[in-house]
Design a protein around this motif. Structure first.
Motif, short mmCIF file in Angstrom:
data_model
loop_
_atom_site.label_atom_id
_atom_site.label_comp_id
_atom_site.label_asym_id
_atom_site.label_seq_id
_atom_site.Cartn_x
_atom_site.Cartn_y
_atom_site.Cartn_z
N MET A 170 21.49 16.77 123.33
CA MET A 170 21.03 17.28 122.02
C MET A 170 20.35 15.85 122.31
N ARG A 171 20.04 14.98 122.60
CA ARG A 171 19.43 13.68 122.71
C ARG A 171 18.31 13.49 123.02
N VAL A 172 18.64 14.68 124.51
CA VAL A 172 16.76 15.05 125.09
C VAL A 172 16.75 16.27 124.94
N PHE A 173 16.92 16.45 124.12
CA PHE A 173 16.24 18.43 124.29
C PHE A 173 15.50 17.86 122.91
N LEU A 174 15.80 16.58 121.60
CA LEU A 174 15.08 16.18 120.72
C LEU A 174 13.79 15.40 121.50
N GLN A 175 14.30 14.68 122.34
CA GLN A 175 12.63 13.93 122.84
C GLN A 175 11.75 14.98 123.27
N GLU A 176 12.63 16.02 124.29
CA GLU A 176 11.16 16.94 124.69
C GLU A 176 10.77 17.72 123.90
N TRP A 177 11.76 17.93 122.40
CA TRP A 177 11.11 18.05 121.31
C TRP A 177 9.83 18.00 120.75
N LYS A 178 10.01 16.80 120.22
CA LYS A 178 8.88 15.42 120.20
C LYS A 178 8.00 15.37 121.13
N LYS A 179 7.66 15.68 122.51
CA LYS A 179 6.80 15.79 123.39
C LYS A 179 6.07 16.58 123.33
N ILE A 180 7.05 18.31 122.46
CA ILE A 180 5.96 19.39 122.54
C ILE A 180 5.04 19.37 121.46
N TRP A 181 5.52 18.50 119.92
CA TRP A 181 5.02 18.74 119.17
C TRP A 181 4.61 17.16 118.67
N ARG A 182 3.26 17.49 119.25
CA ARG A 182 2.62 16.03 118.76
C ARG A 182 1.58 15.63 118.01
N PRO A 183 1.49 14.70 117.50
CA PRO A 183 0.27 15.14 116.58
C PRO A 183 -0.93 15.48 116.62
#
Length: 399
Positions: A1-14
């Motif tokens: 789950m931690r890896v998923f959240l990290q990849e999620w942040k990489k997609i949704w950049r400001p």
């Protein structure tokens, strides 16, 4: 789950979120806003919408034969209102126009005279007629008269004798008769027209926004050599699958956000009052391949937009992994948007599940029942196959 959240942040950049917001607002005001601002485009469409809204509250979603009789009384009341509205209007009184029928006769005589005079109109008379129409309930009366005439004509004429019925295929004729055996709906044309075109632009924007969001996903990793570090261990190799999951979830979330944001101004125009109205309009010659309500049709349109966004997301991630720089991905993203968004989305949301034809050159080809679902399913299948093939290819690569 931690890896998923990290990849999620990489997609949704400001930065990409700001770009999506600016692009989305520009697209909405350039293309979609027309169908909100002119939801009922013209006084005739507005009169039809107002009448249908009143009928829904009074008679429910259909107009059955025993309820139709009450419309004669409504017509008389509307004509009485018209007479009251022009009672103190000097130009009308000077011409002896004191009732709606007198105005209609005067109008008909004028247009007949114009035709006999090779179309030469009198501007003063034209201004008088339009002032009378725009400042009275004229359009409500004419729309009500047209509806009653069409309703009675449909009721009194067998389908086999109705104009245009024999031009349909046998399968289409059978569907029309099945629809006729059901409820006699009166969903306004303006509602159908604005809904379908608004949904079409929503679909195109959803594809464009998904492509913009996910295009940098794998390109950025290649630029920073992230993939080489991940391939140094078998655990790191599985990150690619997590990226795919995060990307598909991002496509779903972004498409849902688009649907919600688009729904806010749309709902404000009041179409949901027709939620239970059947799509089949008793007095119109525009038919669907399934017997559903307007509310069900809205849900179908939302589902189609959502699935199209997911298909675009999958294809975007597949192409992104083969791009070593942003320019290269842009050259892939533009054709992808044109094919999936403009061509496929424009076709899918152009009166979906209605009787319609497409033109291949000069040849008219009818769209088969459920053709839209077949095409949409094919796009989803293509996206799944491409991602599955990419996963197998990644698993077989050497460390």
């Amino acid at each position: 789950m931690r890896v998923f959240l990290q990849e999620w942040k990489k997609i949704w950049r400001p930065g990409i979120l700001v770009a999506l917001l600016v692009s989305g607002l520009a697209y909405f005001y350039l293309f979609s806003n027309f169908y909100i601002e002119y939801f009922c485009n013209g006084p005739t469409a507005q009169a039809e919408f107002d009448l249908a809204s009143e009928w829904v509250e009074t008679y429910g979603p259909t107009m059955e034969p025993e309820e139709r009789q009450a419309l004669d009384q409504q017509l008389e009341e509307e004509k009485a209102t018209f007479a009251q509205e022009i009672a103190d209007y000097g130009p009308a009184a000077a011409l002896g126009i004191t009732t709606y029928d007198a105005f209609a006769a005067y109008q008909q005589a004028y247009y007949t005279a114009v035709q006999e005079q090779d179309g030469e109109a009198d501007m003063e008379t034209e201004q008088f007629l339009h002032k009378m129409m725009d400042n009275t309930n004229y359009y409500r009366i004419t729309e009500l008269e047209n509806y009653l005439s069409a309703y009675d004509g449909k009721a009194d004429t067998p389908w086999s004798q109705q104009e245009g019925f024999l031009s349909y295929t046998g399968e289409e004729q059978a569907q029309i008769q099945r629809l006729e055996d059901g409820s006699r709906g009166f969903l306004p044309d303006a509602v159908q027209f604005s809904t379908i075109n608004y949904a079409k632009h929503l679909a195109i924007w959803s594809v464009l926004s998904v492509v913009l969001l996910l295009s940098p996903t794998f390109v950025r990793d290649r630029l920073y050599h992230t993939r080489a570090v991940q391939w140094s261990s078998r655990t790191g190799r599985r990150v690619w699958k997590v990226q795919l999951a995060a990307g598909l979830c991002g496509a779903v979330v972004l498409t849902l956000c688009n649907v919600v944001l688009y729904a806010i101004p749309f709902v404000g125009k009041g179409p949901l009052r027709f939620w239970d109205c059947p799509l089949f309009h008793w007095c119109r010659d525009d038919y669907t391949w399934f017997d559903g309500t307007y509310g069900q049709y809205l849900l179908v349109l939302v589902g189609m937009v959502l699935l199209l966004g997911v298909a675009a997301g999958g294809m975007t991630m597949f192409l992104s992994q083969y791009s070593g720089q942003y320019v290269a991905m842009l050259l892939k993203a533009i054709p992808l948007f044109l094919v999936v968004g403009v061509l496929a989305g424009g076709f899918l949301l152009n009166r979906p599940y209605y009787f319609r034809t497409i033109y291949l050159g000069d040849q008219a080809v009818p769209v088969p029942p459920g053709g839209e679902a077949i095409l949409l399913g094919s796009l989803i299948l293509l996206s799944v196959v491409l991602l599955f093939w990419a996963c197998r290819r990644q698993n077989r690569r050497e460390l």
